[in-house]
Design a protein around this motif. Structure first.
Motif, PDB file in Angstrom:
ATOM      1  N   ALA A   1       0.965  -1.293   0.140  1.00 23.84           N
ATOM      2  CA  ALA A   1      -0.031  -0.028   0.218  1.00 23.84           C
ATOM      3  C   ALA A   1       0.906   1.219  -0.112  1.00 23.84           C
ATOM      4  O   ALA A   1       0.566   2.399  -0.316  1.00 23.84           O
ATOM      5  CB  ALA A   1      -0.757  -0.135   1.270  1.00 23.84           C
ATOM      6  N   ILE A   2       2.249   1.292   0.214  1.00 25.47           N
ATOM      7  CA  ILE A   2       3.095   2.168   0.157  1.00 25.47           C
ATOM      8  C   ILE A   2       3.115   2.736  -1.385  1.00 25.47           C
ATOM      9  O   ILE A   2       3.121   4.102  -1.494  1.00 25.47           O
ATOM     10  CB  ILE A   2       4.502   1.852   0.506  1.00 25.47           C
ATOM     11  CG1 ILE A   2       4.597   1.472   2.161  1.00 25.47           C
ATOM     12  CG2 ILE A   2       5.410   2.985   0.507  1.00 25.47           C
ATOM     13  CD1 ILE A   2       5.860   1.052   2.773  1.00 25.47           C
ATOM     14  N   SER A   3       2.859   2.088  -2.363  1.00 23.62           N
ATOM     15  CA  SER A   3       2.824   2.404  -3.762  1.00 23.62           C
ATOM     16  C   SER A   3       1.733   3.654  -3.720  1.00 23.62           C
ATOM     17  O   SER A   3       0.628   3.300  -3.422  1.00 23.62           O
ATOM     18  CB  SER A   3       2.558   1.331  -4.447  1.00 23.62           C
ATOM     19  OG  SER A   3       2.237   1.949  -5.775  1.00 23.62           O
ATOM     20  N   PRO A   4       2.030   4.879  -4.444  1.00 19.94           N
ATOM     21  CA  PRO A   4       0.874   6.080  -4.471  1.00 19.94           C
ATOM     22  C   PRO A   4      -0.262   5.509  -5.322  1.00 19.94           C
ATOM     23  O   PRO A   4      -1.242   6.148  -5.407  1.00 19.94           O
ATOM     24  CB  PRO A   4       1.682   7.029  -4.897  1.00 19.94           C
ATOM     25  CG  PRO A   4       2.953   6.398  -5.559  1.00 19.94           C
ATOM     26  CD  PRO A   4       3.165   5.178  -4.574  1.00 19.94           C
ATOM     27  N   HIS A   5       0.099   4.183  -6.174  1.00 20.35           N
ATOM     28  CA  HIS A   5      -0.939   3.820  -7.216  1.00 20.35           C
ATOM     29  C   HIS A   5      -2.238   3.596  -6.463  1.00 20.35           C
ATOM     30  O   HIS A   5      -3.310   3.987  -6.995  1.00 20.35           O
ATOM     31  CB  HIS A   5      -0.273   2.574  -7.818  1.00 20.35           C
ATOM     32  CG  HIS A   5      -1.511   1.825  -8.661  1.00 20.35           C
ATOM     33  ND1 HIS A   5      -2.109   2.159  -9.627  1.00 20.35           N
ATOM     34  CD2 HIS A   5      -2.008   0.732  -8.074  1.00 20.35           C
ATOM     35  CE1 HIS A   5      -2.773   1.217 -10.094  1.00 20.35           C
ATOM     36  NE2 HIS A   5      -2.850   0.342  -9.010  1.00 20.35           N
ATOM     37  N   TYR A   6      -2.029   2.889  -5.323  1.00 24.91           N
ATOM     38  CA  TYR A   6      -3.327   2.623  -4.515  1.00 24.91           C
ATOM     39  C   TYR A   6      -4.269   3.796  -3.965  1.00 24.91           C
ATOM     40  O   TYR A   6      -5.595   3.919  -4.282  1.00 24.91           O
ATOM     41  CB  TYR A   6      -3.285   1.653  -3.486  1.00 24.91           C
ATOM     42  CG  TYR A   6      -2.618   0.336  -3.683  1.00 24.91           C
ATOM     43  CD1 TYR A   6      -3.556  -0.540  -4.067  1.00 24.91           C
ATOM     44  CD2 TYR A   6      -1.164   0.235  -3.806  1.00 24.91           C
ATOM     45  CE1 TYR A   6      -2.974  -1.882  -4.629  1.00 24.91           C
ATOM     46  CE2 TYR A   6      -0.860  -1.096  -4.248  1.00 24.91           C
ATOM     47  CZ  TYR A   6      -1.791  -2.092  -4.512  1.00 24.91           C
ATOM     48  OH  TYR A   6      -1.307  -3.354  -5.082  1.00 24.91           O
ATOM     49  N   ALA A   7      -3.503   4.931  -3.806  1.00 20.53           N
ATOM     50  CA  ALA A   7      -4.181   6.231  -3.105  1.00 20.53           C
ATOM     51  C   ALA A   7      -5.027   6.638  -4.356  1.00 20.53           C
ATOM     52  O   ALA A   7      -5.881   7.202  -4.332  1.00 20.53           O
ATOM     53  CB  ALA A   7      -3.189   7.062  -2.626  1.00 20.53           C
ATOM     54  N   ILE A   8      -4.300   6.846  -5.556  1.00 24.18           N
ATOM     55  CA  ILE A   8      -4.717   7.674  -6.518  1.00 24.18           C
ATOM     56  C   ILE A   8      -5.835   6.584  -7.096  1.00 24.18           C
ATOM     57  O   ILE A   8      -6.928   7.530  -7.548  1.00 24.18           O
ATOM     58  CB  ILE A   8      -3.519   7.760  -7.975  1.00 24.18           C
ATOM     59  CG1 ILE A   8      -2.381   8.706  -7.290  1.00 24.18           C
ATOM     60  CG2 ILE A   8      -4.329   8.268  -9.226  1.00 24.18           C
ATOM     61  CD1 ILE A   8      -1.362   8.666  -8.275  1.00 24.18           C
TER      62      ILE A   8
END
Length: 646
Positions: free
Chosen positions: A189-196
């Motif tokens: 979840a550290i990947s910004p992909h999930y936030a975006i």
């Protein structure tokens, strides 16, 4: 007068103090953030990953980069906070005062909501043992007790804050890490992909954004308490705090992933990750941490109001120092306003889940204000315009997105936050504006042509002696000027004979602590002007400060304060001192504009609740005479002349 020094070297004790003072609010966010993100919906892995990603990048971009790395550089002689920043940039234009007042109002509104939500979230853990328990009475008792002990100071309790918060953060880290080991995949979840992806595609994205914002409430405290802890101690301690917070959030996320499709049914993931045997200890530690977070917010409100009073942004109120510990303040009026507001929040919303709608909106406003004022600061420090405006655009964009998420909860409780903020802002605006109107209509004259007659009055024994030492408080910024009302008081109203005439002026500087004075002999040993230059955090106890100045002048042989009455002088007794305070009264006049008349009406109401001029300056009322001076708006000359009737 001694100048204050506020250096804070990096020490283990300094790090512990930082843990206890500034991280209470942001440190207790794990109590309610994930609960707010999930809500009543079934647990969805995509939402867990997206929520965690949003939390990680919010703490990184908003708290770490904006506040810890960039904003903490804007220190005012070691002090921080929204009004310290205002003092640094207020010469850039009159408009800067408006965002400063808005930011201060938002922080005071937050001071009413923080104790309610943090203590409620902690106490609601008791529902695990006692289903259906009415937690509101328990929360009210704790809140009333918290505000009731403020008058005694928090020096003793304050020594325990650091160790207790260290225990709290250690507990967060251990509990979170234990669940993280069972579900390490959650780290992706550290990947910004999930936030975006969550922000773009989730149907409840706006509500999720508003919930995620709760993880960074308290970031403003890092800046506000800069003077108590120091830059290095805050930056180093934040590394530990952020690690513990992330472990707690990711641990909760790991537990939630193991319960896919289940609804929380009012449960709290924060307590779900605790072993059953540990729950009583966990709830107890959480409650103490919530009280500490509330105490930090209340203390911050006291400091904010004391600064606002000295910057003429708030009515003069009584400020008490419960003990000799530096920085310890107690503002009775603010204490009870916060208590009433906090009780109101608890009674209106009753549970933390509903308070979340009101929480965050006020801090969101203060974040945006800080972004605007920091941009002005960066430009003032000659940082390249590209970098300064990039900072403005990036963070305003982020904070506007959060603001939209928080405003979406307006009807569910956000209205109360905006209402409180609006009321406090109105108070600050009207007080500041009314003083501007009064200063605009204060008439000054050149003092030089009146000095000979003042000197003659002082030697005219046919005039009864009014006081040996006669002291006037003057607002004239230059020693060549004086208010016409002071001349009227000395010469025309009722001639006042004195051995020495003193003119005392107080100038509040942009620095937090200054403590300097300057003496000008307009007539050697006869008419003396004293200019105090005090910081916006210095106490304006003019009686004490003036006595110190007089003692210095007597020791230097610059003035004689011995009584001129033969008997008293023979016994080498000092003459009496008499302060004259001219209270400027603005009358309603058609020459004032409609907005000005509204402001003056509100100001007159605020005056009834504020301290008098003599108490506001710390003068002993037994040595003070108050004279009311009417101030009129300039009257337009009449078109025709009056004619005498036969």
């Amino acid at each position: 007068m001694k100048k204050h020094f506020h250096g804070h070297p990096l020490t283990a004790a300094g790090l512990l103090v930082a843990l206890g003072i500034i991280y209470g609010d942001i440190g207790t966010s794990p109590l309610y953030v994930f609960k707010a993100i999930i809500g009543s919906e079934p647990i969805d892995p995509d939402l867990i990953y997206g929520g965690l990603s949003c939390i990680f990048w919010t703490l990184t971009l908003q708290t770490t980069l904006k506040y810890v790395i960039i904003t903490l550089r804007a220190d005012n002689k070691g002090e921080g906070g929204i009004l310290s920043l205002f003092s640094l940039v207020r010469k850039r234009g009159l408009w800067v005062v408006f965002p400063a007042m808005l930011g201060g109002a938002a922080l005071l509104a937050d001071g009413m909501i923080t104790p309610a939500i943090t203590i409620s979230s902690a106490i609601e853990g008791l529902d695990i043992f006692y289903p259906g328990l009415q937690t509101v009475p328990v929360v009210l008792v704790i809140v009333v007790a918290l505000f009731s002990v403020q008058r005694f100071g928090t020096a003793i309790v304050g020594r325990l804050f650091g160790p207790v918060m260290f225990l709290w953060f250690s507990m967060l880290a251990v509990l979170g890490f234990s669940h993280l080991l069972s579900e390490p995949a959650v780290l992706k979840a550290i990947s910004p992909h999930y936030a975006i992806q969550t922000i773009i595609s989730h149907p409840n994205a706006i509500l999720i954004i508003g919930a995620v914002f709760l993880c960074t409430t308290g970031a403003e405290a890092l800046y506000s308490d800069l003077g108590h802890c120091g830059l290095k101690n805050i930056r180093i301690s934040w590394i530990f705090v952020k690690l513990c917070l992330l472990l707690s959030y990711f641990g909760q996320g790991a537990w939630l992933l193991g319960h896919e499709g289940v609804t929380l049914d009012g449960g709290n993931p924060f307590y779900k990750v605790m072993p059953t045997w540990f729950l009583p200890y966990g709830i107890s530690i959480a409650t103490i941490a919530a009280v500490i977070a509330s105490q930090a917010m209340v203390s911050g409100a006291f400091t904010l109001v004391s600064e606002a009073v000295r910057l003429n942004l708030w009515p003069k109120v009584r400020i008490v120092h419960p003990n000799l510990l530096k920085g310890q303040l107690y503002v009775p009026s603010v204490n009870w306003i916060l208590l009433i507001g906090c009780i109101l929040v608890i009674l209106v919303f009753r549970e933390s889940a509903r308070m979340e709608a009101a929480y965050g909106l006020a801090i969101n406003i203060s974040f945006m204000v800080t972004t605007v004022m920091m941009t002005v600061f960066l430009l003032q420090r000659r940082v390249s315009k590209f970098l300064a405006f990039s900072f403005l655009v990036v963070y305003l964009l982020i904070e506007v997105v959060f603001f939209v998420g928080n405003v979406s909860k307006f009807s569910h409780g956000g209205w109360l936050t905006l209402l409180i903020t609006a009321v406090v802002f109105t108070v600050m605006l009207c007080w500041w504006w009314a003083r501007k109107i009064k200063n605009r209509h204060t008439r000054f004259v050149t003092i030089e042509k009146y000095l000979p007659i003042i000197s003659e009055i002082g030697m005219d024994t046919s005039i009864p002696l009014y006081a040996s030492q006669l002291v006037y408080l003057t607002s004239a910024n230059f020693d060549s000027e004086i208010e016409e009302s002071i001349i009227y008081s000395i010469i025309r109203k009722k001639p006042k004979r004195a051995d020495v005439y003193w003119l005392v002026h107080v100038d509040v500087t942009d620095a937090p602590y200054t403590g300097k004075y300057e003496v000008t002999h307009l007539i050697q040993g006869k008419v003396i002007r004293v200019d105090f230059r005090l910081g916006f955090r210095d106490e304006q106890r003019i009686s004490v400060l003036f006595r110190e100045v007089v003692q210095d002048l007597v020791a230097n042989g610059e003035v004689d304060i011995k009584s001129n009455f033969e008997t008293l002088r023979r016994h080498k007794l000092d003459g009496d001192f008499r302060f004259v305070v001219l209270e400027r009264v603005l009358s309603s006049s058609p020459e004032f504009s409609f907005p000005e008349r509204i402001v003056l009406d509100i100001y007159s109401v605020l005056r009834t609740f504020s301290l008098s001029e003599e108490k506001g300056f710390g003068l002993d009322s037994s040595f003070v005479t108050v004279e009311r001076v009417p101030l009129m708006a300039p009257v337009q000359p009449q078109q025709g002349k009056l004619k005498r009737m036969k």
